[in-house]
Design a protein around this motif. Sequence first.
Motif, PDB file in Angstrom:
ATOM      1  N   SER A 158     -35.616  69.014   8.537  1.00 19.49           N
ATOM      2  CA  SER A 158     -35.879  68.267   8.535  1.00 19.49           C
ATOM      3  C   SER A 158     -35.145  67.210  10.443  1.00 19.49           C
ATOM      4  O   SER A 158     -35.978  67.542  11.086  1.00 19.49           O
ATOM      5  CB  SER A 158     -35.212  66.881   7.716  1.00 19.49           C
ATOM      6  OG  SER A 158     -35.687  65.916   8.351  1.00 19.49           O
ATOM      7  N   LEU A 159     -33.977  68.101  10.088  1.00 24.67           N
ATOM      8  CA  LEU A 159     -33.576  67.866  11.496  1.00 24.67           C
ATOM      9  C   LEU A 159     -33.957  68.786  12.833  1.00 24.67           C
ATOM     10  O   LEU A 159     -34.266  68.326  14.321  1.00 24.67           O
ATOM     11  CB  LEU A 159     -32.016  68.378  11.420  1.00 24.67           C
ATOM     12  CG  LEU A 159     -31.620  68.094  13.077  1.00 24.67           C
ATOM     13  CD1 LEU A 159     -31.033  66.608  13.256  1.00 24.67           C
ATOM     14  CD2 LEU A 159     -30.097  67.979  12.770  1.00 24.67           C
ATOM     15  N   ARG A 160     -34.448  69.983  12.373  1.00 21.31           N
ATOM     16  CA  ARG A 160     -35.146  70.871  12.946  1.00 21.31           C
ATOM     17  C   ARG A 160     -35.949  70.472  13.314  1.00 21.31           C
ATOM     18  O   ARG A 160     -36.814  70.703  15.506  1.00 21.31           O
ATOM     19  CB  ARG A 160     -35.656  72.456  12.515  1.00 21.31           C
ATOM     20  CG  ARG A 160     -34.175  73.112  13.143  1.00 21.31           C
ATOM     21  CD  ARG A 160     -34.003  74.838  12.053  1.00 21.31           C
ATOM     22  NE  ARG A 160     -35.103  74.360  11.050  1.00 21.31           N
ATOM     23  CZ  ARG A 160     -35.055  75.024   9.888  1.00 21.31           C
ATOM     24  NH1 ARG A 160     -33.737  75.574   9.943  1.00 21.31           N
ATOM     25  NH2 ARG A 160     -36.064  75.958   8.639  1.00 21.31           N
ATOM     26  N   ARG A 161     -37.206  69.780  13.489  1.00 20.24           N
ATOM     27  CA  ARG A 161     -38.597  68.944  13.432  1.00 20.24           C
ATOM     28  C   ARG A 161     -38.142  67.882  14.380  1.00 20.24           C
ATOM     29  O   ARG A 161     -38.679  68.139  15.622  1.00 20.24           O
ATOM     30  CB  ARG A 161     -39.447  68.865  12.332  1.00 20.24           C
ATOM     31  CG  ARG A 161     -39.338  69.792  11.465  1.00 20.24           C
ATOM     32  CD  ARG A 161     -40.721  69.173  10.263  1.00 20.24           C
ATOM     33  NE  ARG A 161     -40.901  70.066   9.065  1.00 20.24           N
ATOM     34  CZ  ARG A 161     -41.241  69.723   7.803  1.00 20.24           C
ATOM     35  NH1 ARG A 161     -40.992  68.649   7.462  1.00 20.24           N
ATOM     36  NH2 ARG A 161     -42.261  70.682   7.482  1.00 20.24           N
ATOM     37  N   ILE A 163     -35.296  68.280  16.563  1.00 21.65           N
ATOM     38  CA  ILE A 163     -35.475  68.547  17.491  1.00 21.65           C
ATOM     39  C   ILE A 163     -36.111  69.362  18.675  1.00 21.65           C
ATOM     40  O   ILE A 163     -36.631  69.175  19.372  1.00 21.65           O
ATOM     41  CB  ILE A 163     -34.343  69.505  16.991  1.00 21.65           C
ATOM     42  CG1 ILE A 163     -33.258  68.748  17.496  1.00 21.65           C
ATOM     43  CG2 ILE A 163     -33.682  70.308  18.617  1.00 21.65           C
ATOM     44  CD1 ILE A 163     -31.491  70.285  16.886  1.00 21.65           C
ATOM     45  N   TYR A 164     -37.672  69.822  18.064  1.00 23.76           N
ATOM     46  CA  TYR A 164     -38.809  70.643  18.150  1.00 23.76           C
ATOM     47  C   TYR A 164     -39.790  68.844  19.086  1.00 23.76           C
ATOM     48  O   TYR A 164     -39.869  69.531  20.238  1.00 23.76           O
ATOM     49  CB  TYR A 164     -39.500  71.661  17.890  1.00 23.76           C
ATOM     50  CG  TYR A 164     -38.422  72.550  16.540  1.00 23.76           C
ATOM     51  CD1 TYR A 164     -37.743  72.880  17.167  1.00 23.76           C
ATOM     52  CD2 TYR A 164     -38.582  72.910  15.569  1.00 23.76           C
ATOM     53  CE1 TYR A 164     -37.203  74.826  17.023  1.00 23.76           C
ATOM     54  CE2 TYR A 164     -38.268  74.413  14.854  1.00 23.76           C
ATOM     55  CZ  TYR A 164     -37.028  74.636  15.654  1.00 23.76           C
ATOM     56  OH  TYR A 164     -36.790  75.405  15.459  1.00 23.76           O
ATOM     57  N   GLY A 165     -39.681  67.936  18.711  1.00 19.15           N
ATOM     58  CA  GLY A 165     -40.256  67.040  19.356  1.00 19.15           C
ATOM     59  C   GLY A 165     -39.766  66.375  20.292  1.00 19.15           C
ATOM     60  O   GLY A 165     -40.132  66.589  20.951  1.00 19.15           O
ATOM     61  N   LEU A 166     -38.591  66.198  20.202  1.00 16.55           N
ATOM     62  CA  LEU A 166     -37.406  65.723  21.595  1.00 16.55           C
ATOM     63  C   LEU A 166     -38.002  66.855  22.457  1.00 16.55           C
ATOM     64  O   LEU A 166     -38.038  66.106  23.487  1.00 16.55           O
ATOM     65  CB  LEU A 166     -36.086  65.501  20.997  1.00 16.55           C
ATOM     66  CG  LEU A 166     -35.035  65.245  21.744  1.00 16.55           C
ATOM     67  CD1 LEU A 166     -35.867  63.337  22.015  1.00 16.55           C
ATOM     68  CD2 LEU A 166     -33.796  65.301  21.926  1.00 16.55           C
ATOM     69  N   PHE A 167     -37.282  67.975  22.494  1.00 21.30           N
ATOM     70  CA  PHE A 167     -37.864  69.393  23.421  1.00 21.30           C
ATOM     71  C   PHE A 167     -38.934  68.499  24.176  1.00 21.30           C
ATOM     72  O   PHE A 167     -39.042  68.368  25.245  1.00 21.30           O
ATOM     73  CB  PHE A 167     -37.890  70.614  22.510  1.00 21.30           C
ATOM     74  CG  PHE A 167     -38.086  71.498  23.644  1.00 21.30           C
ATOM     75  CD1 PHE A 167     -37.494  72.475  24.727  1.00 21.30           C
ATOM     76  CD2 PHE A 167     -39.594  71.989  23.732  1.00 21.30           C
ATOM     77  CE1 PHE A 167     -37.960  72.914  25.772  1.00 21.30           C
ATOM     78  CE2 PHE A 167     -39.957  72.598  24.712  1.00 21.30           C
ATOM     79  CZ  PHE A 167     -38.891  73.196  26.299  1.00 21.30           C
ATOM     80  N   LEU A 287     -30.146  70.056  25.498  1.00 19.88           N
ATOM     81  CA  LEU A 287     -31.090  69.851  24.319  1.00 19.88           C
ATOM     82  C   LEU A 287     -31.585  71.880  24.391  1.00 19.88           C
ATOM     83  O   LEU A 287     -32.007  71.370  22.914  1.00 19.88           O
ATOM     84  CB  LEU A 287     -32.392  68.923  24.768  1.00 19.88           C
ATOM     85  CG  LEU A 287     -33.261  68.769  24.395  1.00 19.88           C
ATOM     86  CD1 LEU A 287     -32.866  68.791  22.254  1.00 19.88           C
ATOM     87  CD2 LEU A 287     -34.576  67.728  24.465  1.00 19.88           C
ATOM     88  N   CYS A 288     -32.258  72.164  24.861  1.00 19.02           N
ATOM     89  CA  CYS A 288     -32.745  73.743  25.268  1.00 19.02           C
ATOM     90  C   CYS A 288     -32.097  74.465  23.983  1.00 19.02           C
ATOM     91  O   CYS A 288     -32.500  74.720  23.380  1.00 19.02           O
ATOM     92  CB  CYS A 288     -32.965  74.722  26.000  1.00 19.02           C
ATOM     93  SG  CYS A 288     -34.354  73.705  27.135  1.00 19.02           S
TER      94      CYS A 288
END
Length: 303
Positions: A158-161, A163-167, A287-288
């Motif tokens: 869930s957190l990975r998603r 982070i990807y979205g925030l990127f 973030l990356c």
Amino acid sequence: MIKFLKWLSVLSTIGMLFVLVGGALVTKTESGLGCGRSWPLCNGELIPSDFNIELIIELSHRLVSGTVGILVLALSTLAWKYFGSVRETKFLSFISIFFLVLQGLIGAAAVVWGQSDFVLALHFGISLISFAAVFLLTLIIFEIDKKFDAESLIIDKSLRRQIYGLFWYTLAVVYTGALVRHAEASLVCKDWPLCEKGADIGTFSMDQWIQMGHRFAAGILFLWVIYLFVRVSKQYYQQKVMYYGWLAALILIILQVTFGAFIIFTILNLYIALAHALFISCFFGLLCYFVLLSSRSANFDKR
């Protein structure tokens, strides 16, 4: 060799920050044509005969970009050779060079032929991706040297998603910010956070829509980072890489928003504007790294 690579990677990362801030300086001072419609020569000359402030800024940016390009090429080549077995190294080595060359070509095309504001706004984002790749190569080299441990970190799906979205969302916000600069829309709104007291949005000009669109997008980014910091603080407070990394991200985004407001209050102070570009560059690089850590966790799930 690893000691040399550590120094080279740090120099390359700092150099890329100078390239990013230098590009912002060229835009802010309207020095893009300081060397005329000539590239890589300056006004058709290897060594200019007449100097002015715009020429000095543009020529300095070209020299810094060329020097840093050599450093990045050396770093990418050596990292590929000695640490190519690390999963992300070859990809990052390629990306750092590819996007560095691409941003140089876009800059050259803007000088020789000119480009629309919407195309020029891509320039900063492309440079940002190249910086992030160099920054990640630096962190990988320090990981190999065991300067900090992120190998045991597992980020939940869930957190990975998030982070990807925030990127991807951050890239969009960066684009709107660059568009504000290239469209010369930084001061079309005299107040902050609203455009002007009592203003009717139905009467907004295109420049005002660009400015307020960036503010709105940046506001969502600010709230999103706060949410993720609170979440990470609860779930990963024992993981130093996560906790302190997101604390740093929160501080950077607070500075970013604050200096964005100060740009209006100080009527486009140059140093404030350059700091604004610096903070978002550092935030994006950080973030990356969380995207990289998330991709590692995703691979762990597949095992």
